[in-house]
Design a protein around this motif. Structure first.
Motif, PDB file in Angstrom:
ATOM      1  N   ASP A  54       4.202 -57.765 -28.776  1.00  0.00           N
ATOM      2  CA  ASP A  54       4.041 -57.734 -30.225  1.00  0.00           C
ATOM      3  C   ASP A  54       4.491 -56.356 -30.701  1.00  0.00           C
ATOM      4  O   ASP A  54       3.772 -55.379 -30.560  1.00  0.00           O
ATOM      5  N   GLU A  55       5.733 -56.283 -31.228  1.00  0.00           N
ATOM      6  CA  GLU A  55       6.328 -54.983 -31.569  1.00  0.00           C
ATOM      7  C   GLU A  55       5.527 -54.226 -32.631  1.00  0.00           C
ATOM      8  O   GLU A  55       5.638 -53.022 -32.783  1.00  0.00           O
ATOM      9  N   ASN A  56       4.730 -54.959 -33.409  1.00  0.00           N
ATOM     10  CA  ASN A  56       3.989 -54.304 -34.486  1.00  0.00           C
ATOM     11  C   ASN A  56       2.720 -53.611 -34.014  1.00  0.00           C
ATOM     12  O   ASN A  56       2.089 -52.903 -34.765  1.00  0.00           O
ATOM     13  N   ARG A  57       2.341 -53.879 -32.746  1.00  0.00           N
ATOM     14  CA  ARG A  57       1.086 -53.298 -32.264  1.00  0.00           C
ATOM     15  C   ARG A  57       1.346 -51.968 -31.575  1.00  0.00           C
ATOM     16  O   ARG A  57       2.224 -51.851 -30.739  1.00  0.00           O
ATOM     17  N   ASN A  58       0.564 -50.967 -31.907  1.00  0.00           N
ATOM     18  CA  ASN A  58       0.707 -49.651 -31.295  1.00  0.00           C
ATOM     19  C   ASN A  58      -0.592 -49.208 -30.640  1.00  0.00           C
ATOM     20  O   ASN A  58      -1.662 -49.357 -31.219  1.00  0.00           O
ATOM     21  N   VAL A  85       3.854 -49.756 -27.055  1.00  0.00           N
ATOM     22  CA  VAL A  85       3.665 -51.155 -27.438  1.00  0.00           C
ATOM     23  C   VAL A  85       3.190 -51.897 -26.199  1.00  0.00           C
ATOM     24  O   VAL A  85       3.853 -51.841 -25.162  1.00  0.00           O
TER      25      VAL A  85
END
Lengths: 171, 539
Positions: A54-58, A85
């Motif tokens: 999930d590229e939006n999760r950091n 990520v």
């Protein structure tokens, strides 16, 4: 009566053995639960194959390094924290230098906090528990590659990988 | 029975070995070994108490006055080791040796030679342990829990302490084997399990606890030894070990150990209260089951000693609830004692006074324990004087009070002389008041945050510490007075001859043999009579 005594003595001997059996049992318990920051023992390929990225999760991963007082080395991470990520492979480096005039062998232990994150931290390349000999004043760069499992609980957005170097004495 | 006792009487003096060495060093007689255990325990009680007096002297005022911090830590460590393994445990084994064969109608312990050995190991073990005071390294100073890595900085004393503990463990295990073998195999005909006095029952359960956990303790200290001298890394993080592992293994032993020190007390109190309330023990069978339940639960609660060390939330919740569960069987016991006294024709001879003080003060200790069972508040109490107050309430006003109660209760049977009731009562009131002056203020000190095992403290703790020290000196002096009372009773100075029954309301086999108990009893193997027993259960 002799039967009773033999049975009781056997219980006592078994319990003495049990105290030593607690050592591996405790390690297994820690590996299953992630207690004491023990990380997952899975290998890279297996982990990578099962990832849902999930590229939006950091997630912030902090690196910490310390040296036992009996070891005259300098030891520090080259970068103190990293935005990652989950599900992707990352690489970071640690720096170590022998400050003394003698060759010294050291050995590192590590842990990951928080505990519930430690099981989702997979190291694919690491210098833990291997004996590292540095000649007098020698420097070395040590890489660590890791993947944070994408199954990591949503509320965890910060974790710390901590290394401690000890002097290794072959006894 | 009367036939048997006259026979015992006639042979009494013929069978006592002559000469000090044969009588005491080589004895296999359960009564003589019981006496040796009790005298040894008394000597260690005084030595451990003397160390406590120095601790209280140092804590009388803030600042460092008499001892340096390292020696202070040696004092606290050795005080605990001596009191636990030298005073309380041997005292109970002494009671077991004296009373169990008599109470179940057995001629002696099952393994009399091993019995001799298990006692005579003790003086050697304690010589080794105490000798560390005179070494360059000093005595162990990491607390009785011997946590690594601190304990491994002890130098030479590590080996001495570890081997002393090994010997104590061997002694305890042999004693426990003897108790189990005696109770399971040597009961007189017609002495069913559920006719046994509660003291015998609690000791049977205690013996199983000893068998199960003393070897674990021996294993844990063996690992300390190899870590210190043979390069293993069981508890050394540098080699992949974990110091917290020691704490788990230690408390896996340590928690049952605290019940080893209290279950025989429950037994003694359960003998005394019915005698002076002149009523049978209320809920005999429930007492047996409660003791067994406490023993079982003691194995599954150990990590409540380690809440602040760090463990998963689930672990803290589990250990918290499991620990609180122990208050149920313990509550059963306390309510049974109170119910035994309810509407009884009570009299307050010295043993009864000690037993009543036990019930009240042990319960206070139990309640402060329950407070600490709550994981969130334990973070506040951990390693403060609150825990010191708690375990002294359960061990001093619990175990030690029960031991003293038992001595007053059975010493007429042992010596044939009645102790002085007047002196006994003075000893009781002196001790009961001073012990509360000693330990009660420590609750407040702990709640206010005074840490344990530190020789100095902030000035706001000064008043309560001074109060506690004054109570401590008074309590210590009272126990010297106790030795005087015991000495007078043994020598028969200013005392009256004890009758066979001793106490009007007493029931149980020990009260149907002569006073003093003959050197050999129950040699004939005749069935015991139900009318001599306190408990004739239909189960």
């Amino acid at each position: 009566m002799n039967k009773t005594v033999v049975k009781i003595v056997m219980v006592a001997v078994l319990m003495f053995g049990f105290s030593f059996a607690l050592v591996p049992l405790y390690n297994i318990f820690c590996e299953i639960t992630g207690l004491n920051g023990k990380t997952s023992g899975q290998v890279a390929k297996e982990v990578l194959a099962s990832q849902v990225v999930d590229e939006n999760r950091n997630v912030t991963v902090q690196f910490d390094a310390s040296v036992n007082s009996e070891l005259n080395w300098e030891f520090r991470p080259l970068e103190f924290e990293m935005q990652v990520v989950p599900g992707k492979l990352y690489k970071t480096e640690f720096y170590a230098k022998n400050l003394s005039d003698n060759d010294i062998t050291g050995r590192a232990t590590y842990s990951v906090t928080p505990r519930k994150a430690s099981l989702y931290f997979n190291k694919t390349e690491c210098f833990c528990f291997t004996e590292q000999t540095l000649k007098a004043h020698e420097e070395v760069i040590m890489p660590v590659s890791f993947i944070i499992d994408s199954k990591l609980a949503k509320e965890v957005n910060l974790m710390t990988l901590s290394y401690t170097f000890y002097k290794f004495e072959s006894k | 029975m009367s036939h048997a006792t006259t026979m015992d009487h006639e042979h009494d003096h013929d069978h006592k070995p002559k000469g000090f060495v044969k009588r005491w060093l080589m004895t296999t007689n359960h009564k003589d070994i019981g006496t040796l255990y009790l005298i040894f325990a008394l000597a260690m009680f005084i030595l451990g108490g003397a160390l406590a007096m120095i601790i209280r002297l140092e804590l009388f005022q803030p600042g460092l006055q008499f001892v340096n911090p390292d020696f202070f830590n040696q004092l606290t460590t050795m005080h605990a080791l001596i009191m636990v393994f030298g005073a309380v445990m041997p005292a109970f084994v002494g009671f077991a040796n004296w009373m169990i064969p008599i109470m179940i109608g057995a001629p002696d312990m099952a393994l009399p030679r091993m019995n001799n050995w298990s006692f005579w190991i003790l003086p050697f073990a304690f010589t080794m342990l105490i000798s560390t005071f005179f070494m360059e390294s000093g005595a162990p100073a990491a607390g009785w829990t011997l946590y690594p890595p601190l304990v491994l900085q002890g130098g030479d004393n590590i080996a001495f302490a570890v081997f002393a503990i090994h010997m104590l463990g061997i002694s305890s295990i042999m004693g426990a084997i003897n108790v189990i073998a005696t109770i399971m195999n040597m009961r007189a005909p017609n002495m069913g399990y559920l006719k046994m006095p509660l003291f015998v029952w609690t000791w049977l359960i205690t013996a199983f606890l000893l068998i199960a956990v003393m070897p674990v303790f021996a294993g844990a200290v063996t690992m300390l030894l190899t870590d210190a001298y043979f390069g293993t890394t069981f508890f050394n993080a540098a080699g992949g070990g974990d110091p917290v592992l020691f704490q788990h293994v230690f408390w896996f032993f340590g928690h049952p150990e605290v019940y080893i020190m209290i279950l025989p007390s429950f037994g003694i109190i359960s003998e005394i209260i019915p005698t002076f309330a002149r009523k049978p023990l209320f809920g005999y069978v429930s007492m047996v089951y409660a003791s067994a339940a406490i023993a079982f639960l003691s194995f599954i609660v150990w990590a409540h000693h380690m809440f602040s060390v760090g463990m998963p939330l689930g672990g803290e919740l589990y250990f918290m609830y499991a620990t609180m569960l122990i208050s149920i069987p313990t509550g059963v016991k306390v309510f049974n004692w109170v119910s035994t006294m309810w509407k009884g024709a009570m009299t307050f001879e010295t043993p009864m006074l000690w037993a009543l003080a036990f019930v009240i003060l042990f319960t206070i200790g139990g309640f402060s324990g329950l407070m600490m069972a709550l994981a969130p508040v334990d973070f506040q109490y951990h390693d403060t004087y609150f825990i010191v107050a708690h375990f002294h309430y359960v061990l001093v006003t619990g175990a030690v009070f029960a031991i003293i109660a038992g001595v007053y209760y059975w010493i007429p049977k042992w010596t044939g002389n009645m102790y002085s009731e007047r002196l006994g009562k003075i000893h009781f009131w002196w001790s009961a008041i001073s012990v509360n002056v000693l330990f009660f203020p420590q609750h407040f000190l702990g709640l206010a945050g005074m840490p344990r095992r530190i020789p100095d403290y902030s000035t706001q703790f000064a008043e309560f510490n001074m109060m506690s020290s004054i109570g401590g000196f008074a309590f210590g002096l009272a126990q010297v007075f106790f030795i005087y009372i015991v000495y007078r009773t043994i020598k028969g100075k200013g005392t009256t001859k004890a009758t066979d029954r001793v106490w009007e309301g007493a029931k149980g086999l020990e009260w149907f043999i002569p006073s003093p108990a003959p050197h050999h009893t129950f040699q004939d193997g005749e069935p015991v009579k139900d009318e001599h027993l306190a408990h004739v259960s239909n189960h």
